[in-house]
Enzyme design. Sequence first.
Site, PDB file in Angstrom:
ATOM      1  N   ASP A 331       0.848  -0.924   0.214  1.00  0.00           N
ATOM      2  CA  ASP A 331      -0.053   0.397  -0.175  1.00  0.00           C
ATOM      3  C   ASP A 331       1.067   1.043  -0.099  1.00  0.00           C
ATOM      4  O   ASP A 331       1.906   1.026   0.186  1.00  0.00           O
ATOM      5  CB  ASP A 331      -0.757   0.310   1.218  1.00  0.00           C
ATOM      6  CG  ASP A 331      -0.143   0.346   2.212  1.00  0.00           C
ATOM      7  OD1 ASP A 331       0.726  -0.987   2.409  1.00  0.00           O
ATOM      8  OD2 ASP A 331      -0.234   0.767   3.524  1.00  0.00           O
ATOM      9  N   GLU A 332       0.521   2.721  -0.221  1.00  0.00           N
ATOM     10  CA  GLU A 332       0.640   3.431  -0.384  1.00  0.00           C
ATOM     11  C   GLU A 332       2.292   3.735  -1.028  1.00  0.00           C
ATOM     12  O   GLU A 332       3.535   4.511   0.337  1.00  0.00           O
ATOM     13  CB  GLU A 332       0.598   4.338   1.023  1.00  0.00           C
ATOM     14  CG  GLU A 332      -0.863   4.224   1.461  1.00  0.00           C
ATOM     15  CD  GLU A 332      -0.880   4.722   2.862  1.00  0.00           C
ATOM     16  OE1 GLU A 332      -2.029   5.130   3.001  1.00  0.00           O
ATOM     17  OE2 GLU A 332      -0.372   4.136   3.655  1.00  0.00           O
TER      18      GLU A 332
END
Length: 527
Positions: A331-332
């Site tokens: 993620d991210e």
Amino acid sequence: MSKLLNLGQAVLIMLLLFSCKTPTPKDLGKEILIPQPTNLIATGSSFDWTAKTKIYVEEGREDSKGVANYIADLIAPATGYTTEVVSATNPASNKGIALVISENESLGEEGYKLTIDEKRVIIAANKAAGLFRAVQTIRQLLPAKIESDSLQMGSWEIASGTIEDAPDYGYRGAMLDVVRHFFDVTDVKRFIDLIAAYKMNVLHLHLTDDQGWRIEIKSWPNLTKHGGSTQVDGGKGGFYTQEEYTELVKYAQDRFITIIPEIDMPGHTNAALASYAELNADGKARDLYTGTNVGFSTLDANKEITYKFIDDVIRELVALTPGEYIHIGGDESNATKKKDYIKFINRVQDIVTKHKKKMIGWADVAAAELEDNSLAQFWQTKPKNALLAVKQNVKILMSPAKRAYMDMQYDSICPLGLHWAGYLEVDKAYDWNLETNVEGISRENIIGIEAPLWSETVETIDDIEYLVFPRLPGYAELGWSKSENKNWDEYKIRLGKQKERFEYMKINYYQSPKIPWAVEEVAPVVE
Ligand code: TNX
């Protein structure tokens, strides 16, 4: 004083031992159960669990015996009973409680059938996991004070009838972030016990992030030595040795819960980048990080040492992991170029597969080429990535932040939590369906539900409990019970009646104004 107490306890035990009474009429249909079972028929009487009651298991079934000992131990403090567990060729022929593995395929992995009359409680399941889930039902059919850790006045009656029950979804989990703030083995065991009480079967542990590395990797010792030495706001952090982690895996396994470990990468890796200079693109070790920003760190997708490092980490982790999945985060990764990100996820997926496990990633990983048996965990406020995963025929684990993030504040005055995905009161957390949450993601695309608890603002087990309760029983029900049986107005009454149980369990729960909190009705005692 202690003599007096002993005398009091002795009298209580004598009373319990020698009180002989006709079965109390009880209505199984009025009992409060979360999650709601599939089928229930009440027969109007009850079974009385006394000091003489025994639990019978089939000879040679160590797994059933484990479940029998679990429930015997669980009811011991409140009842004062030492319930004997006995092996028998035909457990159900005895008066008492019988655990039977019936090899009835229709009950599936975790389904069970409970048959309760005045003389017997017969718990039948296809697998021991089903017996364990059934025992959680029995627990809720006993008075709330069964949860007390001190001796209570009985009686311990279970309403009679039959319950046939099986989960709608095979994956029902919670996630605990042990990085932003570290939680020790005792805290994690408590968390496991709490999710087990509501029939969840997965604990996802978020083990690495920018602020810390929490699992010992013997071939890269500085990850925990240095990388595990702090946490958000600069506390002392901590980590699990491989022995401690194994103890957690076993503790969860005994409750038929699978631990899924997450190593978050290529972003969220500052702790690793601070521990080993060679993992950085510029060859310079980063400083430890104790803030809460996201998206600034990345492993270097173009250095071979990165993949050697990941191969070592995954190899050691796989050796500690009986479950089929390894979570690789993903993620991210805002500091990773898109082409590097795709190359990275593809290679990490190959490493996980090489070690004979399946990969889970936050849905961001759908930018890469996913294997059919990988999973994508939907979390963002927009479903773009999850839809990309569905296009690749990959199953979705539902954790939409707006509905399922237990670190979202209940409301604007909630002392803990964040609100980037909005406030999340108990009604909003419950009142949705997995199958209709996102257009284009339907039943056949969904493997189940997971409710994550991120710990930027969460420092103690009390903090954990405050954010998790009372939302978690709702997530457990969303995964277990069929959606056509779900209704907030009915559910909130059942939840409200958990009040005493929460209190006997010493759960630091949020007393949401949305819930009609109430004490359980005490069944009439017939002399
Ligand atoms: C987003 S959800 C994150 C986490 C934060 C969380 C806080 C996800 C995959 N990433 O790094 O802790 O929000 O709610």
